[in-house]
Design a protein around this motif. Structure first.
Motif, PDB file in Angstrom:
ATOM      1  N   SER A 197      50.774  57.201  47.346  1.00 42.37           N
ATOM      2  CA  SER A 197      51.670  56.061  47.142  1.00 42.37           C
ATOM      3  C   SER A 197      51.934  55.374  48.475  1.00 42.37           C
ATOM      4  CB  SER A 197      52.996  56.529  46.529  1.00 42.37           C
ATOM      5  OG  SER A 197      52.780  57.159  45.282  1.00 42.37           O
ATOM      6  N   PRO A 198      52.158  54.060  48.483  1.00 47.02           N
ATOM      7  CA  PRO A 198      52.393  53.336  49.737  1.00 47.02           C
ATOM      8  C   PRO A 198      53.550  53.933  50.528  1.00 47.02           C
ATOM      9  CG  PRO A 198      52.069  51.800  47.925  1.00 47.02           C
ATOM     10  CD  PRO A 198      52.164  53.159  47.317  1.00 47.02           C
ATOM     11  N   GLY A 199      53.325  54.236  51.794  1.00 38.86           N
ATOM     12  CA  GLY A 199      54.363  54.759  52.661  1.00 38.86           C
ATOM     13  C   GLY A 199      54.650  56.241  52.509  1.00 38.86           C
ATOM     14  N   ASN A 214      50.859  50.332  42.512  1.00 35.21           N
ATOM     15  CA  ASN A 214      50.297  50.227  43.857  1.00 35.21           C
ATOM     16  C   ASN A 214      49.731  51.539  44.399  1.00 35.21           C
ATOM     17  OD1 ASN A 214      50.976  47.458  44.085  1.00 35.21           O
ATOM     18  ND2 ASN A 214      53.103  48.021  44.571  1.00 35.21           N
ATOM     19  N   ASP A 215      49.684  52.554  43.549  1.00 32.24           N
ATOM     20  CA  ASP A 215      49.148  53.842  43.985  1.00 32.24           C
ATOM     21  C   ASP A 215      47.626  53.791  44.121  1.00 32.24           C
ATOM     22  OD1 ASP A 215      51.645  54.976  43.999  1.00 32.24           O
ATOM     23  OD2 ASP A 215      51.427  55.978  42.055  1.00 32.24           O
ATOM     24  N   ILE A 216      47.122  54.709  44.912  1.00 35.38           N
ATOM     25  CA  ILE A 216      45.693  55.006  44.951  1.00 35.38           C
ATOM     26  C   ILE A 216      45.538  56.413  44.403  1.00 35.38           C
ATOM     27  CG2 ILE A 216      43.700  55.457  46.440  1.00 35.38           C
ATOM     28  CD1 ILE A 216      44.780  53.309  48.324  1.00 35.38           C
ATOM     29  N   ILE A 217      44.616  56.590  43.460  1.00 31.91           N
ATOM     30  CA  ILE A 217      44.444  57.905  42.853  1.00 31.91           C
ATOM     31  C   ILE A 217      43.058  58.465  43.208  1.00 31.91           C
ATOM     32  CG2 ILE A 217      46.077  57.520  40.989  1.00 31.91           C
ATOM     33  CD1 ILE A 217      43.758  56.890  39.125  1.00 31.91           C
ATOM     34  N   ILE A 218      43.014  59.782  43.365  1.00 30.54           N
ATOM     35  CA  ILE A 218      41.769  60.503  43.600  1.00 30.54           C
ATOM     36  C   ILE A 218      41.411  61.199  42.293  1.00 30.54           C
ATOM     37  CG2 ILE A 218      40.558  62.185  45.022  1.00 30.54           C
ATOM     38  CD1 ILE A 218      41.712  59.804  46.582  1.00 30.54           C
ATOM     39  N   VAL A 219      40.218  60.887  41.769  1.00 30.03           N
ATOM     40  CA  VAL A 219      39.825  61.370  40.447  1.00 30.03           C
ATOM     41  C   VAL A 219      38.467  62.058  40.546  1.00 30.03           C
ATOM     42  CG1 VAL A 219      39.643  60.739  38.010  1.00 30.03           C
ATOM     43  CG2 VAL A 219      40.951  59.287  39.566  1.00 30.03           C
TER      44      VAL A 219
END
Length: 233
Positions: A197-199, A214-219
Motif C-alpha cells: 500500500s502507498p506509504g 491504489n495498492d500493488i499486489i503480488i500474485v
C-alpha cells in the motif's frame, strides 16, 4: 583452431580458490560481466575468465579476473576451475567456444554449470553435453516485456513449468474487499502473496487483508490463469 594459451594471472585474481567456495564466470560480455559484477557487489567470491585483452583491461581492478582461453582445458586446470562449485559460461555469440568451454567444465567435474544460449538449438546442445542450467536471456527478456506491455502487469517472473509471480494493480472487483470476501483463489485459481500500500511496508497477505484501489499486489499461479486475472477491468 582454438587458442592454446595458458592462463595468465591478472592482479587481484585468486590463483588457488578455496574448495567449495566461489563462482567462476567465463566471458565478460554484457551477460557475464553483469553476473560477475553483481556477485562481487553481493560479497560473493567470484573469479572471471576472459580471453580478450581489451575486456581484461576494462575490468582490471574492478573484479578478480584472469586472462585465459577457457576453450583450452589446460588453462582451466591452471586457474583451478575444478575447485569452484559453480561456473557460469557467459560466452554465447560464439557457438563453438560456448560448447567447448561448457564441455571442458563438465569434463573436470564442476558440480553446477550455468550456460548462456542464444537460440533453442544452442540450448539443446548445451543441455546434451551436460550444462545443468541453460539461460536464454534475450528470449526470456522478450517474453517478460511482452507480458508487461500487453496489460496491467507491472512485473512478471516465470519461475518454472508455467508457475509465475506477477506484480500488478488490483482489478476493480477486488477493491474494498478482503481476500476472504473476494475469493480470488477460488474464482481465478491464483494466490495473492502480498500487498504494498502507498506509504506502507510490504505485507504478506492473509484472508483478512483488504485490497484498496491504489495498492500493488503480488500474485502467484500459472501464467494462463494470471493473465486471465490481470485482464479483469
Amino acid at each position: 583452431m582454438a587458442d592454446t594459451r595458458g592462463a595468465a594471472a591478472t592482479q587481484g585474481a585468486p590463483r588457488n580458490p578455496k574448495k567449495g567456495a566461489g563462482v567462476l564466470v567465463v566471458g565478460l560480455g554484457r551477460f557475464g560481466s553483469a553476473i560477475a559484477a553483481t556477485l562481487d557487489r553481493l560479497g560473493q567470491d567470484v573469479l572471471a575468465v576472459e580471453r580478450s585483452p581489451e575486456l581484461v583491461a576494462q575490468w582490471a581492478g574492478r573484479i578478480a579476473l584472469v586472462e585465459a582461453d577457457a576453450t583450452n582445458p589446460e588453462a582451466l586446470e591452471q586457474l583451478g576451475a575444478r575447485d569452484f562449485p559453480v561456473a557460469v559460461v557467459g560466452v554465447g555469440s560464439y557457438l563453438e567456444a560456448s560448447v567447448l568451454i561448457t564441455g571442458n567444465l563438465v569434463d573436470i567435474g564442476v558440480p553446477q554449470i550455468w550456460a548462456k544460449a542464444i537460440s533453442a538449438e544452442h540450448a539443446r546442445i548445451l543441455q546434451r553435453i551436460g550444462a545443468h542450467h541453460v539461460v536464454l536471456p534475450e528470449a526470456d527478456a522478450g517474453s517478460r516485456v511482452a507480458h508487461l506491455v500487453s496489460g496491467k502487469l507491472l512485473d512478471y517472473i516465470e519461475v518454472e513449468d508455467g508457475f509465475t509471480v506477477v506484480k500488478m494493480r488490483p482489478p476493480k472487483e477486488t477493491q474494498g474487499f478482503t481476500l476472504a470476501q473476494s475469493k480470488i483463489r477460488e474464482r481465478y485459481g491464483v494466490t495473492v502473496v502480498g500487498v504494498k500500500s502507498p506509504g506502507l511496508d510490504f505485507q504478506y497477505a492473509t484472508p483478512e487483508t483488504r485490497i484498496s484501489q491504489n495498492d500493488i499486489i503480488i500474485v502467484s499461479g500459472h501464467a494462463d490463469l494470471l493473465e486471465r486475472f490481470a485482464a479483469r477491468p
